[in-house]
Design a protein around this motif. Structure first.
Motif, PDB file in Angstrom:
ATOM      1  N   LYS A   1     -34.984  70.832  -5.035  1.00  0.00           N
ATOM      2  CA  LYS A   1     -34.767  70.162  -6.320  1.00  0.00           C
ATOM      3  C   LYS A   1     -33.318  69.737  -6.527  1.00  0.00           C
ATOM      4  O   LYS A   1     -32.923  69.425  -7.650  1.00  0.00           O
ATOM      5  CB  LYS A   1     -35.195  71.098  -7.461  1.00  0.00           C
ATOM      6  CG  LYS A   1     -36.655  71.509  -7.424  1.00  0.00           C
ATOM      7  CD  LYS A   1     -37.026  72.393  -8.606  1.00  0.00           C
ATOM      8  CE  LYS A   1     -36.342  73.743  -8.518  1.00  0.00           C
ATOM      9  NZ  LYS A   1     -36.733  74.645  -9.632  1.00  0.00           N
TER      10      LYS A   1
ATOM     11  N   GLY B   1     -34.895  70.144 -13.421  1.00  0.00           N
ATOM     12  CA  GLY B   1     -35.585  71.320 -13.923  1.00  0.00           C
ATOM     13  C   GLY B   1     -37.015  71.011 -14.319  1.00  0.00           C
ATOM     14  O   GLY B   1     -37.515  69.897 -14.169  1.00  0.00           O
ATOM     15  N   ARG B   2     -37.688  72.021 -14.852  1.00  0.00           N
ATOM     16  CA  ARG B   2     -39.074  71.836 -15.290  1.00  0.00           C
ATOM     17  C   ARG B   2     -39.155  70.884 -16.475  1.00  0.00           C
ATOM     18  O   ARG B   2     -40.140  70.174 -16.646  1.00  0.00           O
ATOM     19  CB  ARG B   2     -39.687  73.196 -15.664  1.00  0.00           C
ATOM     20  CG  ARG B   2     -39.888  74.126 -14.482  1.00  0.00           C
ATOM     21  CD  ARG B   2     -40.556  75.418 -14.909  1.00  0.00           C
ATOM     22  NE  ARG B   2     -40.763  76.309 -13.778  1.00  0.00           N
ATOM     23  CZ  ARG B   2     -41.826  76.280 -12.991  1.00  0.00           C
ATOM     24  NH1 ARG B   2     -42.801  75.413 -13.224  1.00  0.00           N
ATOM     25  NH2 ARG B   2     -41.937  77.119 -11.985  1.00  0.00           N
ATOM     26  N   THR B   3     -38.119  70.891 -17.306  1.00  0.00           N
ATOM     27  CA  THR B   3     -38.035  69.970 -18.434  1.00  0.00           C
ATOM     28  C   THR B   3     -36.651  69.330 -18.428  1.00  0.00           C
ATOM     29  O   THR B   3     -35.749  69.767 -17.701  1.00  0.00           O
ATOM     30  CB  THR B   3     -38.244  70.696 -19.773  1.00  0.00           C
ATOM     31  OG1 THR B   3     -37.126  71.586 -20.008  1.00  0.00           O
ATOM     32  CG2 THR B   3     -39.540  71.503 -19.766  1.00  0.00           C
TER      33      THR B   3
ATOM     34  N   ASP C   1     -33.628  71.499 -18.829  1.00  0.00           N
ATOM     35  CA  ASP C   1     -33.249  72.361 -17.704  1.00  0.00           C
ATOM     36  C   ASP C   1     -32.498  71.605 -16.608  1.00  0.00           C
ATOM     37  O   ASP C   1     -32.050  72.223 -15.638  1.00  0.00           O
ATOM     38  CB  ASP C   1     -34.500  73.008 -17.090  1.00  0.00           C
ATOM     39  CG  ASP C   1     -35.237  73.898 -18.078  1.00  0.00           C
ATOM     40  OD1 ASP C   1     -34.561  74.534 -18.907  1.00  0.00           O
ATOM     41  OD2 ASP C   1     -36.479  73.950 -18.025  1.00  0.00           O
TER      42      ASP C   1
ATOM     43  N   ARG D   1     -39.325  65.203 -11.326  1.00  0.00           N
ATOM     44  CA  ARG D   1     -39.971  66.478 -11.618  1.00  0.00           C
ATOM     45  C   ARG D   1     -41.500  66.372 -11.584  1.00  0.00           C
ATOM     46  O   ARG D   1     -42.187  67.387 -11.511  1.00  0.00           O
ATOM     47  CB  ARG D   1     -39.477  67.017 -12.961  1.00  0.00           C
ATOM     48  CG  ARG D   1     -40.042  66.357 -14.176  1.00  0.00           C
ATOM     49  CD  ARG D   1     -39.575  67.002 -15.485  1.00  0.00           C
ATOM     50  NE  ARG D   1     -38.526  66.191 -16.103  1.00  0.00           N
ATOM     51  CZ  ARG D   1     -37.256  66.510 -16.060  1.00  0.00           C
ATOM     52  NH1 ARG D   1     -36.847  67.603 -15.454  1.00  0.00           N
ATOM     53  NH2 ARG D   1     -36.354  65.717 -16.627  1.00  0.00           N
ATOM     54  N   GLN D   2     -42.042  65.155 -11.648  1.00  0.00           N
ATOM     55  CA  GLN D   2     -43.480  64.958 -11.658  1.00  0.00           C
ATOM     56  C   GLN D   2     -44.089  64.937 -10.255  1.00  0.00           C
ATOM     57  O   GLN D   2     -45.321  64.930 -10.124  1.00  0.00           O
ATOM     58  CB  GLN D   2     -43.821  63.637 -12.369  1.00  0.00           C
ATOM     59  CG  GLN D   2     -43.328  63.544 -13.806  1.00  0.00           C
ATOM     60  CD  GLN D   2     -43.875  64.650 -14.689  1.00  0.00           C
ATOM     61  OE1 GLN D   2     -44.995  65.111 -14.498  1.00  0.00           O
ATOM     62  NE2 GLN D   2     -43.079  65.085 -15.657  1.00  0.00           N
TER      63      GLN D   2
ATOM     64  N   GLN E   1     -43.044  70.154  -3.235  1.00  0.00           N
ATOM     65  CA  GLN E   1     -41.936  71.057  -3.551  1.00  0.00           C
ATOM     66  C   GLN E   1     -40.613  70.313  -3.530  1.00  0.00           C
ATOM     67  O   GLN E   1     -39.707  70.620  -4.307  1.00  0.00           O
ATOM     68  CB  GLN E   1     -41.922  72.204  -2.538  1.00  0.00           C
ATOM     69  CG  GLN E   1     -41.028  73.374  -2.937  1.00  0.00           C
ATOM     70  CD  GLN E   1     -41.275  74.580  -2.060  1.00  0.00           C
ATOM     71  OE1 GLN E   1     -41.584  74.448  -0.884  1.00  0.00           O
ATOM     72  NE2 GLN E   1     -41.147  75.771  -2.630  1.00  0.00           N
TER      73      GLN E   1
ATOM     74  N   LYS F   1     -38.448  67.342  -4.498  1.00  0.00           N
ATOM     75  CA  LYS F   1     -38.486  66.375  -5.602  1.00  0.00           C
ATOM     76  C   LYS F   1     -37.660  65.116  -5.328  1.00  0.00           C
ATOM     77  O   LYS F   1     -37.698  64.184  -6.127  1.00  0.00           O
ATOM     78  CB  LYS F   1     -37.983  67.037  -6.893  1.00  0.00           C
ATOM     79  CG  LYS F   1     -38.717  68.324  -7.262  1.00  0.00           C
ATOM     80  CD  LYS F   1     -40.208  68.092  -7.447  1.00  0.00           C
ATOM     81  CE  LYS F   1     -40.911  69.365  -7.884  1.00  0.00           C
ATOM     82  NZ  LYS F   1     -42.381  69.174  -7.991  1.00  0.00           N
TER      83      LYS F   1
END
Length: 268
Positions: free
Chosen positions: A59, A129-131, A134, A211-212, A216, A218
């Motif tokens: 990520k 991040g996840r959102t 983040d 993130r979408q 694994q 990104k």
């Protein structure tokens, strides 16, 4: 015996900082900004082989301006650090903050060393991040300083002018097409107030941390037809799932093309 010429430590550090700053300013800018589904990287770069933007880990991505051989060595070192830490502990233990700290220590040691010149590089390390809350973006200067940036950041070239433009036009919740248009418009601006340039897909290096993505990893480069469609305003191009060339993050440094000096690829 003559007395050695004396330079105060403050003056020596100021001279080294000015030397590095001038080297970085000769390169063309890299823009990094957030959008609703991740983090967008846009750089002026006509080379298809020598990248300013690269994947580091699942990520995490890396962007740089300055001397190519210097920031490529830093990129490779970052990949090795991430691989070793992820293998020894857990993949979740590899973070942009940890990588930024490693780069800061390396750059700070080189900058304060009397025996070698400071690196003429400025780096960005980003982690999706996840959102959106983040997301992490860190900017590193040649003296090893780390700045925690929010929403958008620009390094190299006319960073101040481009940064002001981004600050006025970037907003939360932008789509990929909207964010890309703002970034390209910022890079195309004339700092002297003249007419903006027209940047074609062949002059741009574009990548995202999305993130979408179900994978694994990104990181994805936006190339060719997909980039042209996004620049034309086609929102559906953001979902293009055509395969793209995979990065080789752990390989050796790329060789400069014949006739290249040690400066950044396509950046001067």
């Amino acid at each position: 015996m003559s007395t050695p010429f004396y330079v105060s430590p403050q003056q020596a550090m100021a001279d080294r900082a000015e030397y590095a700053r001038k080297g970085i300013a000769r390169g063309r800018s890299v823009v990094v900004l957030t959008y609703t589904d991740g983090i967008l990287f846009v750089a002026e770069n006509t080379s298809r082989a020598l990248h300013k933007v690269s994947e580091i880990y699942d990520k995490i991505a890396f962007a740089a301006v300055g001397r190519y051989n210097e920031f490529e060595n830093l990129r490779i070192g970052g990949v090795r650090y991430a691989d070793l830490r992820g293998y020894s502990y857990d993949r979740a233990d590899v973070t942009a903050r940890g990588l930024a700290n490693v780069y800061a220590q390396t750059l700070g040691t080189i900058f304060s060393s009397v025996g070698e010149k400071p690196y003429e590089v400025e780096l960005i390390v980003a982690e999706v991040g996840r959102t959106g809350d983040d997301d992490q973006i860190y900017r590193l200067t040649p003296d090893g300083s780390v700045v925690d940036e929010k929403n958008s950041v620009v390094v190299g070239g006319n960073a101040d002018s481009i940064g002001n433009y981004l600050g006025q036009r970037h907003r939360a919740g932008m789509t990929l097409v909207e964010a890309l248009r703002v970034a390209v418009d910022a890079l195309a601006r004339d700092p002297n107030g003249g007419s903006p340039r027209t940047l074609t897909p062949e002059q741009l290096e574009v990548a995202v941390l999305d993130r979408q993505r179900p994978q694994q990893r990104k990181f994805k480069r936006i190339l060719g037809g997909q980039l042209a469609r996004l620049l034309s305003g086609d929102e559906t191009a953001a979902d293009d799932s055509a395969p793209e060339p995979a990065d080789q993050p752990s390989g050796g440094a790329a060789q400069a093309a014949p006739g290249e000096d040690g400066s950044e690829s396509a950046g001067e």
